[in-house]
Design a protein around this motif. Structure first.
Motif, short mmCIF file in Angstrom:
data_model
loop_
_atom_site.label_atom_id
_atom_site.label_comp_id
_atom_site.label_asym_id
_atom_site.label_seq_id
_atom_site.Cartn_x
_atom_site.Cartn_y
_atom_site.Cartn_z
N ASN A 695 0.82 -1.22 0.00
CA ASN A 695 0.00 0.00 0.00
C ASN A 695 0.85 1.27 0.00
O ASN A 695 0.49 2.29 0.59
CB ASN A 695 -0.97 0.04 1.17
CG ASN A 695 -2.19 -0.81 0.93
OD1 ASN A 695 -2.46 -1.20 -0.20
ND2 ASN A 695 -2.92 -1.14 1.98
N GLY A 696 1.97 1.21 -0.69
CA GLY A 696 2.83 2.37 -0.82
C GLY A 696 3.02 2.73 -2.28
O GLY A 696 2.37 2.17 -3.16
N TYR A 697 3.91 3.63 -2.54
CA TYR A 697 4.20 4.00 -3.93
C TYR A 697 5.61 4.59 -3.98
O TYR A 697 6.22 4.94 -2.96
CB TYR A 697 3.18 4.99 -4.47
CG TYR A 697 3.15 6.33 -3.77
CD1 TYR A 697 3.87 7.41 -4.25
CD2 TYR A 697 2.37 6.52 -2.63
CE1 TYR A 697 3.84 8.63 -3.62
CE2 TYR A 697 2.33 7.75 -1.98
CZ TYR A 697 3.07 8.80 -2.49
OH TYR A 697 3.04 10.01 -1.86
N ILE A 712 10.54 6.26 -1.51
CA ILE A 712 9.64 5.14 -1.27
C ILE A 712 8.73 5.53 -0.10
O ILE A 712 9.20 5.77 1.02
CB ILE A 712 10.43 3.87 -0.93
CG1 ILE A 712 11.41 3.55 -2.07
CG2 ILE A 712 9.48 2.70 -0.70
CD1 ILE A 712 12.43 2.50 -1.70
N PHE A 713 7.42 5.60 -0.35
CA PHE A 713 6.45 5.99 0.66
C PHE A 713 5.72 4.75 1.16
O PHE A 713 5.17 3.97 0.38
CB PHE A 713 5.45 6.98 0.08
CG PHE A 713 6.05 8.31 -0.29
CD1 PHE A 713 6.06 9.36 0.61
CD2 PHE A 713 6.62 8.51 -1.54
CE1 PHE A 713 6.60 10.57 0.27
CE2 PHE A 713 7.18 9.71 -1.89
CZ PHE A 713 7.18 10.76 -0.98
N LEU A 714 5.71 4.58 2.52
CA LEU A 714 5.04 3.43 3.14
C LEU A 714 4.15 3.91 4.28
O LEU A 714 4.47 4.92 4.95
CB LEU A 714 6.08 2.44 3.69
CG LEU A 714 6.94 1.72 2.65
CD1 LEU A 714 8.08 0.98 3.34
CD2 LEU A 714 6.10 0.76 1.84
N PRO A 715 3.02 3.21 4.52
CA PRO A 715 2.13 3.61 5.63
C PRO A 715 2.72 3.20 6.97
O PRO A 715 3.26 2.10 7.12
CB PRO A 715 0.84 2.87 5.32
CG PRO A 715 1.25 1.68 4.53
CD PRO A 715 2.45 2.09 3.73
N LEU A 716 2.62 4.10 7.95
CA LEU A 716 3.10 3.82 9.30
C LEU A 716 2.05 3.06 10.08
O LEU A 716 0.89 3.46 10.14
CB LEU A 716 3.42 5.13 10.03
CG LEU A 716 4.78 5.78 9.73
CD1 LEU A 716 4.80 7.17 10.33
CD2 LEU A 716 5.91 4.94 10.29
N ARG A 717 2.43 1.92 10.67
CA ARG A 717 1.58 1.15 11.58
C ARG A 717 0.19 0.90 10.98
O ARG A 717 -0.81 0.89 11.66
CB ARG A 717 1.42 1.89 12.92
CG ARG A 717 2.73 2.05 13.67
CD ARG A 717 2.50 2.74 15.00
NE ARG A 717 3.73 2.91 15.74
CZ ARG A 717 4.56 3.93 15.60
NH1 ARG A 717 4.26 4.89 14.74
NH2 ARG A 717 5.67 4.00 16.29
N GLY A 718 0.11 0.77 9.68
CA GLY A 718 -1.15 0.47 9.02
C GLY A 718 -1.07 -0.89 8.38
O GLY A 718 -0.02 -1.32 7.91
#
Length: 726
Positions: A695-697, A712-718
Motif C-alpha cells: 500500500n505504498g508507492y 519510497i512511501f510506506l504507511p506507518l503502523r497500518g
C-alpha cells in the motif's frame, strides 16, 4: 367677390401662430413616420421618424422623389385621389432600396389629402419586427395652402392666351383689361412660377382640369393666388377662377389643415393618447387608448387619469415628482384595467401649463415585459448551468475572452478578471511552451467548426496539466464555446492500467515457463558440479563462469515467480530503518569495491511499518545496486528516512550518477525496460509491485548529470491490506 388685400392685426397673427405651434408640438409626440407627396411623387414634407426610416435628412429627401427608391414609378395614381370615392384609406406595399444600400419592405397608408395633388402617407416597416424608435415630428407637416376668397375669372385659349377676364380679376391685379387681353398667362407670373404654369397647362390638356397656386407681381410686390381651371363646353377655352390669398387666410388655412391632420393622426395613431386638465381629469382620448385601457371613450372621459394605476407606491410618487418638476416624464408603470388585467404601459407625459392641459402617450409594453421576464428567467437558468458545470467553460472570439465559469478558473488557475483583461495573443504568450500548439488548435477550430484535442499546458510554477478541449466555433453571435477538463489523472490511470495489463501478461508468462526452466536448470547445475570433480585439467575459471550464470538465471526465474502470483507472506510490524541498515551491511563490500560511500540520515529512533522484511530488503537492494552501477567512478549514496505525515514514512535513496532524462523517467517500472546494457528491467518492476502490495508507492526525481532520487512511501503502523491513498 372682393379680392382686395386684407390687413390683419398683429395680435390675430400671433394667435394663429400660437395655435399652429401647439399643433406642431402635438404632432411631435406622434412617432409614426409621415411623408407628404405631390402629384410628381416628390417629397413635400417628411417628419423625423420618416427621416430615420429612410436614413436621410429632411433637406436631402425634399430634393428627391419616391421613384428614386422604387423599381417602378407607377405606385400611386394621384389624379384618382381627387375622386371622392377614393377618400377611404389606401394601402400599398413596395420594396424600396435606400441610398445607403439598405433594402426594406414598406407599407404606404394614405391617411388624408391636404390639398389637391398632395397627400399624406404613414409608413410602416414590415420587413422587420422590432418597433421603430419613437421620434418627434417636425413642424412642416402642419403647413397648408389656404382657402379661396375674392374670385376673379379668366378665360384662356389652348395656347394660354387670355381672351377674356372679369372685373374682379382686373381690379385685383390693378391691370387694364385691354392690356391683359392677348397676353399669355405665363407673362404675368414671376420667374419661379413658370414651371408651375407649364405643368398646370400640361395637366389641363391631359385631364381637362387643374388647380394650384401661383404668384404675380403687383406694383413691384409679389402677390399669391389660388386657382382652379377647367375646360369649357366644347373644350375650346379654359376657364380659371382666381382667389387672392391674404395673410389671414394663409394662417387660417394652416390652422384648419393642422386641425384636420391632427384629428386624423390622433384617431389613427397606434399609440394611446389622452388629454387631461390640470385637475387630472381626462377630456379627450383616441381609439387606441380605449383599446389599451379596455374601456369605452365614454367611460374614460371625465375620469381621473391616474385611477388605473396598479400600485401608487414610492415608484409612482417619484414619477409624479419628476413630472411636476420637469414638466415631462417618460417611464414604465403597471396599470390595472377595469377587467382586472395587469398591463405594463410605457408612457410619455408632457405638461402644457399655459394652455391648461397635459397630454400622455401610452404604448402597451406588456408583451415586451413578459418576453424580457422569460429571457431573464432563461438567462438565470443557463447561468446556473454555466457556473455549476463540472467542466470548464469559456466563451471567446478572435479578440479575447467574454466569460469563464468557476470550474474553468480552477483548472486554468486564473481569475475571471485577469482572463477577461487578456487578448487571445496575450493569453498564449503567458504559456509560451504551448504557443504553437494552442495557435494550431484555434486554426483547426475555425476550419472544422467543431474540434477536440488534448493539450499539455505548462504553467508558470512548472506544473503540467493535460487539458482536453472540445470547441464549437460561432456558437452564438461570433462567440466560440470551449468545454475543457483536466484529464491528467485519467491519463495516469490509463497508464497504470496499461502497466497492470503488461504485468498480467508477464505473470502468466512467468507461471508458464518458470517451473519448466527450473527443473532442467537444477539438473544442469548438478552435472556441472560432477563434471568439475571429474575433470583433471584446471578449468575452474570456466566452471565458475558457468555456475555464476546459472545462478543469474535462477535469480531471474525467482523474480518471474514473484510476478506470477500473489505470495503467501506474513506481514509484521517492523522498523523500516533497521531493515535498511541490514541491507546496507549486505551491500557494504560491493560499495567498497566501487569506491562508493553510504551516508545515512534517519529521522527519529524508529519507523515501524507492517511489512514483509525480506521483500523490503529486495526492494532496497535493487535500488541501491542500481545506484552503485551508475557511479563507476565512485561517489556518495545518501539514504534518508523521514516521517512525512502522521501516517506515512518516506525512504529516500539518492545517487550521484548521470541522471535520467524526462522521457525515460516515465518508463521506469515498466516490464523489461532498463537503461543498463545487461539489465532485464525486472528488478524495478518487481520493486514497484512489492511496494504497491505494501500500500505504498514510489516517486522518482532525476536531473541529467546530477543524479537520481528514489522516494519510497510506506504507511506507518497500518495494515498492508488496507487502502493507501497518495
Amino acid at each position: 367677390m372682393n379680392v382686395e388685400y386684407e390687413s390683419v392685426s398683429n395680435q390675430e397673427i400671433i394667435r394663429l401662430n400660437q395655435h399652429i405651434e401647439e399643433y406642431e408640438e402635438m404632432f411631435n409626440s406622434i412617432i409614426e413616420p409621415l411623408i407628404m407627396l405631390d402629384e410628381n411623387l416628390s417629397f413635400s414634407y417628411v417628419n423625423e421618424a420618416a427621416c430615420l426610416m429612410l436614413e436621410l435628412s429632411r433637406e436631402k429627401l425634399t430634393e428627391l422623389r419616391l421613384t428614386d427608391f422604387l423599381e417602378e414609378s407607377s405606385f400611386f395614381d394621384f389624379d384618382s385621389l381627387e375622386d371622392s370615392s377614393l377618400k377611404s384609406a389606401h394601402k400599398g406595399k413596395r420594396r424600396v432600396q435606400l441610398l445607403t444600400g439598405t433594402v426594406k419592405e414598406l407599407e404606404f397608408i394614405r391617411i388624408g389629402t391636404l390639398t389637391k395633388g398632395k397627400s399624406v402617407f404613414r409608413l410602416e416597416d414590415v420587413s422587420k419586427v422590432e418597433p421603430v424608435e419613437e421620434n418627434l415630428m417636425s413642424p412642416e407637416l402642419l403647413l397648408g395652402n389656404g382657402e379661396e376668397e375674392g374670385e376673379g375669372i379668366l378665360l384662356m385659349d389652348r395656347q394660354g392666351v387670355v381672351v377674356e377676364a372679369n372685373s374682379a380679376f382686373t381690379e385685383g391685379l390693378k391691370i387694364n383689361k385691354r392690356e391683359l387681353i392677348g397676353k399669355k398667362m405665363s407673362e404675368l407670373m414671376t420667374y419661379e412660377y413658370e414651371p408651375t404654369v407649364k405643368k398646370g397647362v400640361d395637366k389641363i390638356f391631359s385631364t381637362l382640369k387643374s388647380m394650384g397656386e401661383l404668384e404675380v407681381t403687383l406694383h413691384g410686390k409679389p402677390c399669391r393666388f389660388s386657382f382652379s381651371t377647367s375646360s369649357t363646353v366644347g373644350n375650346e377655352y379654359f376657364k380659371s377662377t382666381f382667389s387672392k390669398i391674404t395673410e389671414s387666410k394663409i394662417m387660417e388655412k394652416k390652422l384648419e389643415t393642422s386641425e384636420r391632420i391632427f384629428a386624423e393622426l390622433f384617431d389613427q395613431s397606434m399609440e394611446g393618447i389622452i388629454f387631461w386638465n390640470e385637475d387630472g381629469i381626462i377630456f379627450r382620448v383616441n381609439q387606441s387608448a380605449c383599446k389599451i385601457f379596455e374601456s369605452t371613450r365614454e367611460e374614460m372621459i371625465g375620469s381621473d387619469t391616474w385611477k388605473y394605476i396598479f400600485k401608487k407606491n414610492h415608484y409612482f410618487k417619484r414619477m409624479l415628482a419628476t413630472f411636476e418638476r420637469d414638466g415631462q416624464v417618460r417611464d414604465d408603470i403597471f396599470y390595472k384595467m377595469p377587467n382586472n388585467q395587469i398591463k405594463l404601459l410605457e408612457l410619455t407625459a408632457k405638461k402644457y401649463e399655459g394652455d391648461g392641459y397635459n397630454v400622455t402617450i401610452f404604448r402597451n409594453a406588456t408583451e415586451r415585459w413578459e418576453i424580457e421576464k422569460e429571457l431573464r428567467k432563461s438567462e438565470k437558468k443557463f447561468r446556473k448551468i454555466f457556473e455549476g458545470s463540472m467542466d470548464g467553460l469559456i466563451l471567446w472570439n478572435k479578440e479575447g475572452f467574454t466569460d469563464i465559469n468557476e470550474s474553468g478558473k480552477v483548472i486554468l488557475g486564473i481569475s475571471k478578471e485577469s482572463l477577461l483583461s487578456l487578448s487571445i495573443q496575450e493569453f498564449i504568450e503567458k504559456i509560451p511552451g504551448n504557443a504553437d500548439e494552442l495557435s494550431a488548435y484555434m486554426e483547426d477550430v475555425y476550419k472544422k467548426g467543431i474540434y477536440s484535442s488534448v493539450v499539455a499546458l505548462k504553467f508558470a510554477d512548472g506544473s503540467v496539466k493535460h487539458i482536453e478541449f472540445l470547441t464549437r466555433s460561432n456558437l452564438y453571435s461570433n462567440l466560440n464555446l470551449s468545454v475543457f477538463r483536466d484529464v491528467s489523472k485519467n491519463l495516469e490511470m490509463q497508464e497504470q492500467i496499461r502497466k497492470s495489463d503488461t504485468l498480467h501478461v508477464v505473470g502468466e508468462l512467468a507461471a508458464g515457463i518458470a517451473h519448466e526452466i527450473r527443473n532442467p536448470m537444477t539438473a544442469l547445475k548438478g552435472f556441472i558440479q560432477l563434471l568439475e570433480d571429474m575433470v583433471q585439467e584446471d578449468f575452474s575459471t570456466y566452471f565458475h563462469i558457468i555456475t555464476s550464470e546459472i545462478q543469474r538465471i535462477e535469480t531471474i526465474i525467482t523474480e518471474f515467480l514473484v510476478l506470477a502470483k500473489p505470495q503467501a507472506l506474513q506481514y509484521q510490524e517492523q522498523d523500516v530503518q533497521m531493515i535498511m541498515k541490514e541491507t546496507l551491511e549486505l551491500l557494504a563490500a560491493q560499495a567498497l569495491l566501487n569506491n562508493v560511500r553510504f551516508e545515512t540520515d534517519f529521522e527519529g529512533d524508529e519507523s515501524n511499518v507492517f511489512c514483509e522484511a525480506n521483500q523490503l530488503k529486495q526492494v532496497f537492494i535493487n535500488i541501491i545496486k542500481n545506484a552503485l552501477e551508475v557511479m563507476p567512478d565512485g561517489g556518495i549514496v545518501r539514504i534518508k528516512s523521514s516521517q512525512v505525515s502522521k501516517k506515512h514514512v518516506c525512504i529516500s535513496i539518492i545517487d550521484q550518477g548521470n541522471g535520467i532524462s524526462e522521457d525515460k523517467l516515465k518508463k521506469l517500472g515498466e516490464p523489461f525496460y532498463t537503461t543498463k546494457e545487461r539489465g532485464t528491467g525486472l528488478g524495478l518492476m518487481v520493486s514497484y509491485k512489492i511496494i504497491e502490495e505494501h500500500n505504498g508507492y514510489i516517486e522518482v526525481e532525476s536531473e541529467v548529470d546530477k543524479g537520481t532520487s528514489f522516494h519510497i512511501f510506506l504507511p506507518l503502523r497500518g495494515k498492508a491490506q488496507g487502502t493507501f491513498t497518495r
